[in-house]
Design an enzyme around this catalytic site. Structure first.
Site, PDB file in Angstrom:
ATOM      1  N   ILE A  98      38.970  41.390  38.748  1.00 57.92           N
ATOM      2  CA  ILE A  98      38.116  41.149  37.588  1.00 57.92           C
ATOM      3  C   ILE A  98      38.462  42.176  36.517  1.00 57.92           C
ATOM      4  CG2 ILE A  98      35.763  41.065  36.706  1.00 57.92           C
ATOM      5  CD1 ILE A  98      36.320  38.806  38.598  1.00 57.92           C
ATOM      6  N   LYS A  99      38.825  41.693  35.335  1.00 56.56           N
ATOM      7  CA  LYS A  99      39.199  42.589  34.243  1.00 56.56           C
ATOM      8  C   LYS A  99      37.949  43.048  33.495  1.00 56.56           C
ATOM      9  CE  LYS A  99      43.037  41.790  31.926  1.00 56.56           C
ATOM     10  NZ  LYS A  99      44.070  41.104  31.100  1.00 56.56           N
ATOM     11  N   ILE A 100      37.820  44.360  33.394  1.00 53.31           N
ATOM     12  CA  ILE A 100      36.677  45.006  32.762  1.00 53.31           C
ATOM     13  C   ILE A 100      37.206  45.933  31.665  1.00 53.31           C
ATOM     14  CG2 ILE A 100      34.708  46.545  33.131  1.00 53.31           C
ATOM     15  CD1 ILE A 100      34.266  44.125  34.753  1.00 53.31           C
TER      16      ILE A 100
END
Length: 327
Positions: free
Chosen positions: A131-133
């Site tokens: 998951i890109k944060i």
């Protein structure tokens, strides 16, 4: 002699920087990463309209209000694309949460959990998802919470060592420093015609992060991103991961000149580097002192937010058309 592409694979994992499954399957890469800008391009292509329509129909069936329906649809589009991409890469895919949540830790956590659960519900293997944060203080705190819940995170929009250190202290799986955007800022800020590869500020930034991580045995992986040239890629041979555009990947496949490893744990261990202690106030102060990192982080969030809004507008129109047909 083997191609530069094959030589690079001896030291770095190569990642395709594209949201287009048909393109990914031609690249022979280990992983793939997407972002709102790439997804917007894919969603506008006729060959993927059925995927878009399916996501919209699914979102409508969740019986949420208008805002919830839009959220459902956008996440379903990402998951659909991610699962399709994973048919063509043996490793992982990175999917990104809404950039407009970049300063709301709890909202990012909840959105990431939903995206991860949807990915699994649709048959995806959680071990193959990142998951890109965004690399804001709030984003890094969200990534810390998610990692503790078993959701692997890719902290993106990294433009400084301080962001990378904060992410490492949060024990995130991976960080994505942006080589080309750092280079762009220095060119624009100082009116330079260009930098030699030895003086390239984007390359230097990633090399510094790599050295710090390896010096102190930090397990967080580094995935250098946003390359402008093949030479920038080659200058970071040995970095854990290199996420590369299809254009540059093709250039690397055509060239057969020798590739020299530029980054190594052994060399990093020899460097005289002192550990940095970070609190929230120190993080914010050091970011404020770094005009490039502050400006590029803000710009990156604006770009991804803007592309998400454009995608939302297109989806809203599709929803309106479907509702009109069913009326």
């Amino acid at each position: 002699m083997s191609s530069q592409f094959d030589q690079l694979k001896l030291w770095s994992v190569l990642v395709g920087d594209s949201g287009d499954p048909d393109l990914i399957k031609t690249l022979d890469v280990q992983d793939a990463t997407t972002n709102p800008s790439l997804i917007l391009k894919v969603a506008q292509e006729p060959k993927y309209q059925s995927m878009l329509t399916e996501a919209i129909s699914w979102g409508i069936r969740q019986n949420g209000d208008d805002v919830q329906t839009l959220t459902f649809v956008l996440d379903k589009i990402q998951v659909n694309l991610g699962l399709e991409i994973l048919k063509y890469v043996p490793g992982r895919v990175s999917l990104e949460i809404d950039a407009r949540l970049s300063f709301n830790t709890e909202a990012m956590v909840q959105r990431a959990i939903f995206l991860s659960q949807l990915f699994e519900k649709m048959g995806g293997d959680k071990k193959r998802l990142l998951i890109k944060i965004p690399g804001t203080w709030e984003g890094i705190r969200a990534a810390e919470v998610l990692e503790n819940q078993g959701i692997a995170c890719n902290v993106t929009l990294i433009f400084s060592l301080v962001q990378a250190i904060a992410a490492a202290k949060a024990k995130v799986t991976l960080v994505s420093p942006f080589v080309g955007r750092i280079y762009d800022w220095w060119i624009a800020a100082y009116g330079a015609e260009g930098y030699s590869i030895e003086a390239d500020p984007g390359v230097a930034s990633v090399a510094n992060i790599y050295s710090y991580y390896k010096k102190f045995d930090i397990p967080t992986q580094i995935m250098a991103a946003s390359f402008r040239t093949k030479e920038q890629v080659l200058a970071l041979a040995g970095c854990d991961f290199l996420t590369i555009s299809p254009k540059i990947l093709e250039e690397l496949k055509k060239e057969q000149q020798p590739v020299e490893r530029k980054l190594s744990v052994e060399e990093a261990k020899k460097l005289d580097i002192q550990p940095v202690e970070l609190s929230e106030s120190v993080f914010r102060f050091l970011m404020n002192e770094d005009a490039m990192a502050t400006e590029k982080l803000a710009e990156g969030i604006r770009i991804f937010s803007g592309d998400t809004q454009i995608l939302e507008s297109a989806v809203t129109e599709f929803i309106r058309q479907i509702a009109a047909q069913e009326a």
